[in-house]
Design a protein around this motif. Structure first.
Motif, PDB file in Angstrom:
ATOM      1  N   SER A 224       0.795  -1.230   0.000  1.00  0.00           N
ATOM      2  CA  SER A 224       0.000   0.000   0.000  1.00  0.00           C
ATOM      3  C   SER A 224       0.833   1.289   0.000  1.00  0.00           C
ATOM      4  N   PRO A 225       2.057   1.319   0.577  1.00  0.00           N
ATOM      5  CA  PRO A 225       2.843   2.566   0.507  1.00  0.00           C
ATOM      6  C   PRO A 225       3.293   2.932  -0.908  1.00  0.00           C
ATOM      7  N   GLU A 241      -3.936 -15.929  -2.982  1.00  0.00           N
ATOM      8  CA  GLU A 241      -5.044 -14.970  -2.999  1.00  0.00           C
ATOM      9  C   GLU A 241      -4.581 -13.625  -3.552  1.00  0.00           C
ATOM     10  N   LEU A 242      -5.550 -12.900  -4.107  1.00  0.00           N
ATOM     11  CA  LEU A 242      -5.253 -11.598  -4.705  1.00  0.00           C
ATOM     12  C   LEU A 242      -5.509 -10.437  -3.756  1.00  0.00           C
ATOM     13  N   HIS A 243      -5.647 -10.719  -2.483  1.00  0.00           N
ATOM     14  CA  HIS A 243      -5.800  -9.648  -1.492  1.00  0.00           C
ATOM     15  C   HIS A 243      -4.483  -8.891  -1.347  1.00  0.00           C
ATOM     16  N   GLY A 244      -4.571  -7.631  -0.896  1.00  0.00           N
ATOM     17  CA  GLY A 244      -3.369  -6.848  -0.633  1.00  0.00           C
ATOM     18  C   GLY A 244      -3.052  -5.816  -1.693  1.00  0.00           C
ATOM     19  N   LEU A 245      -3.956  -5.652  -2.670  1.00  0.00           N
ATOM     20  CA  LEU A 245      -3.710  -4.692  -3.739  1.00  0.00           C
ATOM     21  C   LEU A 245      -4.428  -3.365  -3.509  1.00  0.00           C
ATOM     22  N   GLY A 246      -5.256  -3.297  -2.493  1.00  0.00           N
ATOM     23  CA  GLY A 246      -5.972  -2.063  -2.189  1.00  0.00           C
ATOM     24  C   GLY A 246      -4.998  -0.931  -1.891  1.00  0.00           C
ATOM     25  N   GLY A 247      -5.312   0.246  -2.383  1.00  0.00           N
ATOM     26  CA  GLY A 247      -4.431   1.388  -2.184  1.00  0.00           C
ATOM     27  C   GLY A 247      -3.519   1.654  -3.356  1.00  0.00           C
ATOM     28  N   LEU A 248      -3.420   0.687  -4.267  1.00  0.00           N
ATOM     29  CA  LEU A 248      -2.568   0.875  -5.449  1.00  0.00           C
ATOM     30  C   LEU A 248      -3.415   1.499  -6.556  1.00  0.00           C
ATOM     31  N   VAL A 270      -8.807  -2.918  -7.438  1.00  0.00           N
ATOM     32  CA  VAL A 270      -7.998  -2.203  -8.441  1.00  0.00           C
ATOM     33  C   VAL A 270      -8.800  -2.096  -9.738  1.00  0.00           C
ATOM     34  N   PRO A 271      -9.899  -1.346  -9.715  1.00  0.00           N
ATOM     35  CA  PRO A 271     -10.781  -1.272 -10.891  1.00  0.00           C
ATOM     36  C   PRO A 271     -10.136  -0.613 -12.098  1.00  0.00           C
ATOM     37  N   GLN A 272      -9.023   0.089 -11.880  1.00  0.00           N
ATOM     38  CA  GLN A 272      -8.342   0.767 -12.981  1.00  0.00           C
ATOM     39  C   GLN A 272      -7.406  -0.156 -13.756  1.00  0.00           C
ATOM     40  N   LEU A 273      -7.306  -1.421 -13.365  1.00  0.00           N
ATOM     41  CA  LEU A 273      -6.388  -2.372 -13.996  1.00  0.00           C
ATOM     42  C   LEU A 273      -6.658  -2.480 -15.498  1.00  0.00           C
ATOM     43  N   GLU A 274      -5.584  -2.427 -16.300  1.00  0.00           N
ATOM     44  CA  GLU A 274      -5.702  -2.500 -17.757  1.00  0.00           C
ATOM     45  C   GLU A 274      -5.168  -3.804 -18.337  1.00  0.00           C
TER      46      GLU A 274
END
Length: 383
Positions: A224-225, A241-248, A270-274
C-alpha cells in the motif's frame, strides 16, 4: 608466474618436463595441434608417445633439496580488477562490464569516473554491494543482475539516493531491506532470488515498476505505501489470494502467472487495472472481473475455465488469451464477446471448442467475432 607453455610442452608440480614429438603429424590449415582434440574438444590427455618425453631437469629426481621455487621463470603479473576499466574515459556516463569474473566492486576504483550515471556489472562473481559511495552523486541506474549477492548491507546502498533503477535479479537474496531510503527509485527488480516476504518498501513513493517473479512469496502484502506503482510482476511464486492490492490506485498491470489463484473477486480493489496476466493458475471461473471494466489485455491461458461468463462488462477488451482451458460452447463466446468492438485478438487453442472440430474452428470464430483480426497465431484476412 611461470612462463607460458609452448606447443607440445606441459608442466607438472615439482618437475619440468619437456615433451618432444619426433614424428609430428602434418598440420592442417587453422589447426594448431592435430590429434590433440577429439570430436568434442580437448579431453585432457596427451597425444605424444611417452617414449618421446624428455626430462629437462633430471636432477629433480635425485636431489632431495631440489626446489621448484628456485627455478621459476619470472612471468607477468596478472592485472587487478581496476585495470578492466583502464580504457574507459574518466568522463563516461556508462560503465558496462559483464561476464568478467569480477569479485569486488571496490577493486574497480569507480570513484575515478566522475560523471557515470549507469553501471552494469551483470554476470560476475560479486558477493557484496560495496565501493559505490564515490559515484553516489551521479549514479542513477545500478545493474547487478546474476551475481552472488546474498544480502543487502546497510552501508552498501546508503549513499545512492539518486538511484532511479536498481536490478538485483538472479542473486541469492532472502530479505528486502536497506532500500527504503532510495526515494527516487522508479524501477526495482528482484527476479529469481529467495525472497519469501514482500517487505521493506515503505518510502518508495515514486516506484512505478516492481518485479518479484520467481521467488518464494506466498502473500501480496505491504504494498500500500507504493502509491505510484503501475506494474507489479509476481509470476512463479506461491501466492494463493489476490488480497493486498488495495491502495494501489495507479496499478494498471498485474502479472501473476504460475501461482495458485482461484478467486478473481479481490481485483475489485484495483478497478483501474488494464492488463492482467494470470495464466497457469487454478481458475475455474472468470466471475469477479465485472468491476474491472478498463481491462484491455486478459491472459487466462492454462487454467480450468469452462465459461467466459464475467467478461460481459469489459467493453474495452482488446486481447483475450484463453488457450488450454475447458471452453466448449461457441454460443458462450458469442454471448460474452460479440459486442466487444475493440477486440482484435483471441486465443482459444486447446479448448474443447477447438479440439472438437479443428478444421472448422477458425472459421466459426471468425463468423462469431467478425471484429477480430487474429485468432491464435493466425491473422484473419480482411476484405
Amino acid at each position: 608466474m611461470p612462463a607460458p607453455l609452448e606447443e607440445g610442452e606441459t608442466r607438472s608440480p615439482g618437475h619440468h618436463i619437456e615433451l618432444v614429438d619426433d614424428n609430428p603429424s602434418p598440420k592442417h590449415e587453422g589447426e594448431t595441434s592435430p590429434g590433440l582434440r577429439n570430436s568434442k574438444g580437448w579431453d585432457g590427455k596427451l597425444r605424444v608417445p611417452p617414449k618421446n618425453a624428455v626430462l629437462a631437469n633430471p636432477e629433480a629426481l635425485s636431489d632431495p633439496e631440489y626446489s621448484d621455487d628456485e627455478h621459476i621463470v619470472p612471468g607477468e603479473e596478472v592485472a587487478a580488477d581496476e585495470d578492466l576499466l583502464d580504457g574507459e574515459p574518466l568522463d563516461t556516463d556508462e560503465i558496462m562490464c559483464t561476464h568478467s569474473r569480477i569479485q569486488s566492486i571496490n577493486a574497480l576504483q569507480l570513484k575515478r569516473f566522475t560523471k557515470v550515471a549507469r553501471i552494469c556489472l551483470r554476470q560476475n562473481l560479486i558477493q557484496d554491494i560495496e565501493g559505490l559511495s564515490g559515484v553516489a552523486g551521479t549514479l542513477e541506474d545500478l545493474d547487478l543482475y546474476d551475481n552472488l549477492i546474498s544480502h543487502i548491507s546497510r552501508a552498501g546502498l546508503a549513499d545512492l539516493t539518486g538511484l532511479t533503477c536498481l536490478d538485483l535479479s538472479f542473486n541469492k537474496i532472502k530479505h528486502i531491506k536497506h532500500i527504503n531510503h532510495l526515494q527516487n527509485l522508479k524501477d526495482l527488480f528482484f527476479v529469481s532470488n529467495k525472497i519469501s516476504k514482500i517487505e521493506g518498501l515503505e518510502g518508495l513513493t515514486k516506484l512505478r515498476n516492481l518485479e518479484l517473479g520467481s521467488n518464494r512469496i506466498r502473500e501480496l502484502e505491504n504494498l500500500s505505501p507504493l502509491t505510484a506503482l503501475e506494474e507489479l510482476w509476481v509470476a512463479k511464486n506461491k501466492v494463493t489470494e489476490l488480497h493486498g492490492l488495495g491502495g494501489l490506485a495507479n496499478l494498471r498491470l498485474l502479472s501473476i502467472q504460475s501461482n495458485r489463484i482461484r478467486d478473481l473477486s479481490p481485483l475489485r480493489d484495483v478497478p483501474q487495472l488494464e492488463e492482467l496476466y494470470i495464466s497457469h493458475n487454478a481458475l475455474e471461473s472468470l466471475t469477479g472481473l465485472e468491476q474491472n471494466t478498463k481491462l484491455r489485455v486478459l491472459d487466462v491461458s492454462n487454467n480450468k475455465v469452462a465459461s467466459l461468463a464475467g467478461l460481459g462488462p469489459l467493453a474495452d477488451l482488446e486481447e483475450l488469451w484463453a488457450s488450454y482451458n475447458l471452453v466448449s460452447d461457441m454460443a458462450d463466446v458469442e454471448r460474452e464477446l460479440a459486442d466487444k468492438k475493440k477486440l482484435t485478438t483471441v486465443y482459444f487453442e486447446g479448448n474443447p471448442l477447438q479440439l472438437r472440430s479443428p478444421a472448422l474452428y477458425r472459421n466459426k470464430v471468425r463468423l462469431t467475432l467478425p471484429q477480430v483480426h487474429q485468432i491464435d497465431a493466425t491473422f484473419v484476412k480482411t476484405s
